[in-house]
Design a protein around this motif. Structure first.
Motif, PDB file in Angstrom:
ATOM      1  N   ASP A  25      -1.370  -2.275   4.370  1.00  0.00           N
ATOM      2  CA  ASP A  25      -0.601  -1.957   3.414  1.00  0.00           C
ATOM      3  C   ASP A  25       0.935  -2.277   3.574  1.00  0.00           C
ATOM      4  O   ASP A  25       1.364  -2.548   4.838  1.00  0.00           O
ATOM      5  N   ALA A  26       1.891  -2.053   2.619  1.00  0.00           N
ATOM      6  CA  ALA A  26       3.293  -2.036   2.801  1.00  0.00           C
ATOM      7  C   ALA A  26       3.726  -3.559   2.913  1.00  0.00           C
ATOM      8  O   ALA A  26       2.800  -4.456   2.975  1.00  0.00           O
ATOM      9  N   GLY A  27       4.823  -3.866   3.304  1.00  0.00           N
ATOM     10  CA  GLY A  27       5.206  -5.274   3.675  1.00  0.00           C
ATOM     11  C   GLY A  27       5.408  -5.974   2.367  1.00  0.00           C
ATOM     12  O   GLY A  27       5.054  -5.669   1.370  1.00  0.00           O
ATOM     13  N   SER A  28       5.484  -7.383   2.601  1.00  0.00           N
ATOM     14  CA  SER A  28       5.217  -8.399   1.439  1.00  0.00           C
ATOM     15  C   SER A  28       3.665  -8.775   1.046  1.00  0.00           C
ATOM     16  O   SER A  28       2.979  -8.722   2.091  1.00  0.00           O
ATOM     17  N   ALA A  29       3.527  -9.050  -0.036  1.00  0.00           N
ATOM     18  CA  ALA A  29       2.117  -9.687  -0.153  1.00  0.00           C
ATOM     19  C   ALA A  29       1.741 -10.705   0.616  1.00  0.00           C
ATOM     20  O   ALA A  29       0.605 -10.856   1.045  1.00  0.00           O
ATOM     21  N   CYS A  30       2.546 -11.455   0.663  1.00  0.00           N
ATOM     22  CA  CYS A  30       2.320 -12.915   1.638  1.00  0.00           C
ATOM     23  C   CYS A  30       2.018 -12.363   3.206  1.00  0.00           C
ATOM     24  O   CYS A  30       0.963 -12.938   3.817  1.00  0.00           O
ATOM     25  N   GLU A 139      -0.680  -2.580  -1.746  1.00  0.00           N
ATOM     26  CA  GLU A 139       0.822  -2.265  -1.912  1.00  0.00           C
ATOM     27  C   GLU A 139       0.992  -0.831  -1.064  1.00  0.00           C
ATOM     28  O   GLU A 139       2.010  -0.693  -0.123  1.00  0.00           O
ATOM     29  N   SER A 140       0.182  -0.048  -1.468  1.00  0.00           N
ATOM     30  CA  SER A 140       0.868   1.232  -1.020  1.00  0.00           C
ATOM     31  C   SER A 140      -0.452   2.142  -0.853  1.00  0.00           C
ATOM     32  O   SER A 140      -1.403   2.299  -1.850  1.00  0.00           O
ATOM     33  N   ARG A 141      -0.855   2.991   0.176  1.00  0.00           N
ATOM     34  CA  ARG A 141      -2.136   3.596   0.541  1.00  0.00           C
ATOM     35  C   ARG A 141      -1.911   4.799  -0.333  1.00  0.00           C
ATOM     36  O   ARG A 141      -2.951   5.636  -0.254  1.00  0.00           O
ATOM     37  N   ALA A 142      -0.710   5.299  -0.949  1.00  0.00           N
ATOM     38  CA  ALA A 142      -0.570   6.697  -1.731  1.00  0.00           C
ATOM     39  C   ALA A 142      -1.760   7.096  -2.635  1.00  0.00           C
ATOM     40  O   ALA A 142      -2.068   8.122  -2.939  1.00  0.00           O
ATOM     41  N   ALA A 143      -2.173   5.557  -3.236  1.00  0.00           N
ATOM     42  CA  ALA A 143      -3.210   5.908  -4.195  1.00  0.00           C
ATOM     43  C   ALA A 143      -4.765   6.057  -3.731  1.00  0.00           C
ATOM     44  O   ALA A 143      -5.409   6.149  -4.732  1.00  0.00           O
ATOM     45  N   LEU A 144      -4.576   6.019  -2.615  1.00  0.00           N
ATOM     46  CA  LEU A 144      -6.183   5.968  -1.818  1.00  0.00           C
ATOM     47  C   LEU A 144      -6.505   7.425  -1.581  1.00  0.00           C
ATOM     48  O   LEU A 144      -5.796   8.324  -1.271  1.00  0.00           O
ATOM     49  N   LEU A 145      -7.761   7.756  -1.972  1.00  0.00           N
ATOM     50  CA  LEU A 145      -8.254   9.122  -1.568  1.00  0.00           C
ATOM     51  C   LEU A 145      -8.355   9.255  -0.031  1.00  0.00           C
ATOM     52  O   LEU A 145      -8.451   8.248   0.726  1.00  0.00           O
ATOM     53  N   ALA A 159       8.474  -1.351   5.393  1.00  0.00           N
ATOM     54  CA  ALA A 159       9.025  -1.817   4.150  1.00  0.00           C
ATOM     55  C   ALA A 159       9.753  -3.138   4.278  1.00  0.00           C
ATOM     56  O   ALA A 159      10.367  -3.140   5.337  1.00  0.00           O
ATOM     57  N   ASP A 160       9.457  -3.918   3.259  1.00  0.00           N
ATOM     58  CA  ASP A 160      10.625  -5.017   3.176  1.00  0.00           C
ATOM     59  C   ASP A 160      11.204  -4.777   2.116  1.00  0.00           C
ATOM     60  O   ASP A 160      11.557  -3.711   1.376  1.00  0.00           O
ATOM     61  N   ASP A 161      12.193  -5.752   1.797  1.00  0.00           N
ATOM     62  CA  ASP A 161      12.957  -5.817   0.472  1.00  0.00           C
ATOM     63  C   ASP A 161      12.418  -5.266  -0.782  1.00  0.00           C
ATOM     64  O   ASP A 161      12.614  -4.611  -1.859  1.00  0.00           O
ATOM     65  N   SER A 165       8.977   2.449   1.083  1.00  0.00           N
ATOM     66  CA  SER A 165       8.934   3.065   2.544  1.00  0.00           C
ATOM     67  C   SER A 165       8.159   4.223   2.383  1.00  0.00           C
ATOM     68  O   SER A 165       7.833   4.859   1.353  1.00  0.00           O
ATOM     69  N   ASN A 166       7.819   4.942   3.344  1.00  0.00           N
ATOM     70  CA  ASN A 166       6.858   5.971   3.618  1.00  0.00           C
ATOM     71  C   ASN A 166       7.847   7.315   2.944  1.00  0.00           C
ATOM     72  O   ASN A 166       7.403   8.015   2.473  1.00  0.00           O
TER      73      ASN A 166
END
Ligand SMILES: [Zn+2]
Length: 287
Positions: A25-30, A139-145, A159-161, A165-166
């Protein structure tokens, strides 16, 4: 690619310690896609590393490997990762790999699964066929159980642009907790004061909703006598469970899911925020 993570992954590959379920997760999709394909390559490569030379590696690179299955709601023009797709993957996972020693599932945008779909996914990654490997990407693990998080080895690409960020996610989680507590209080003043933060930063909406949903879900668990709490706000869940009737809490979960869908459909955030605040208030205080 993030060098530190790349080194860690290479260490795991070298020592044949790559786990069977991985979250990126995080970073760019690429960058996420790049790492996912690299790891998938390591799982199917004849030489046990992505050698970029063997027939398996070449097929992964041109997207034609029959044992590397990519599932992505975006590719299907779907806004959410549907439970039906998860069930199909589960069935497919019991069919032996065609060419490689492993069958690899790259599941993109898993943060767009609702709780039911995530629970279905949990069943596969808890007891997979021994050749199956899962790379969850979002994109973000926040939504995961938390039950999913406890089964995967996570790699946070930082985190990128365009990433989150956490610290930002923690702030959103804290705000979600306060909002839910405010919904259990007698007056609406505190709730209205808190929602003013959305006006300042509309991007907060999505992570806050996702944390609120988990807390409501826990409140249902408390109300129905279950000990399986998933959020890190069990006290808040208990308060909500004691102050609001069960049907209201279930309705609040439904409301947050509805607004999630609206965000995913790129609805106007200003309108959404106004509507969300009034719907949440009516649901909680109208009970
Ligand atoms: Zn190879």
């Amino acid at each position: 690619m993030n060098n530190e993570i790349f080194q860690t992954v290479n260490e795991l590959i070298k020592n044949k310690k790559l786990p069977h379920a991985i979250l990126i997760d995080a970073g760019s999709a690429c960058a996420r896609d790049e790492l996912a394909l690299y790891i998938a390559g390591a799982f199917v490569c004849e030489n046990g590393i992505p050698c970029n030379n063997c027939i398996n590696c070449l097929k992964v690179q041109n997207g034609s490997h029959p044992d590397v299955i990519i599932s992505d709601p975006d590719a299907e023009n779907e806004k959410t990762f549907k439970i039906g797709v998860v069930r199909d993957i589960r069935k497919d996972a019991y069919i032996m790999p065609n060419e490689a020693k492993h069958k690899v599932y790259i599941l993109k945008n898993v943060d767009r699964m609702n709780i039911q779909a995530q629970n279905a996914l949990l069943k596969i990654i808890e007891e997979p066929p021994e050749y199956a490997r899962f790379i969850l990407v979002c994109e973000s693990r926040a939504a995961l159980l938390e039950t999913i998080m406890s089964r995967v080895t996570p790699f946070n690409l930082g985190a990128d642009d365009h990433g989150i960020s956490n610290e930002y996610l923690q702030a959103a989680d804290g705000l979600a907790d306060k909002l839910v507590r405010a919904l259990a209080s007698v007056t609406e003043l505190e709730f209205m004061r808190l929602t003013a933060q959305f006006e300042k930063d509309k991007e907060l909406l999505s992570p806050v909703l996702s944390s609120m949903q988990l807390i409501f879900r826990d409140a249902v668990a408390v109300s129905t006598g279950s000990n399986l709490l998933l959020s890190s706000h069990s006290e808040t869940a208990k308060i909500i469970a004691s102050k609001l009737p069960l049907r209201t809490i279930i309705e609040l979960i439904r409301v947050t899911e509805h607004f999630f869908e609206c965000i995913n459909k790129n609805a106007n955030k200003n309108l959404l925020i106004t509507r969300l605040c009034s719907v949440l208030r009516n649901t909680a205080y109208g009970s």
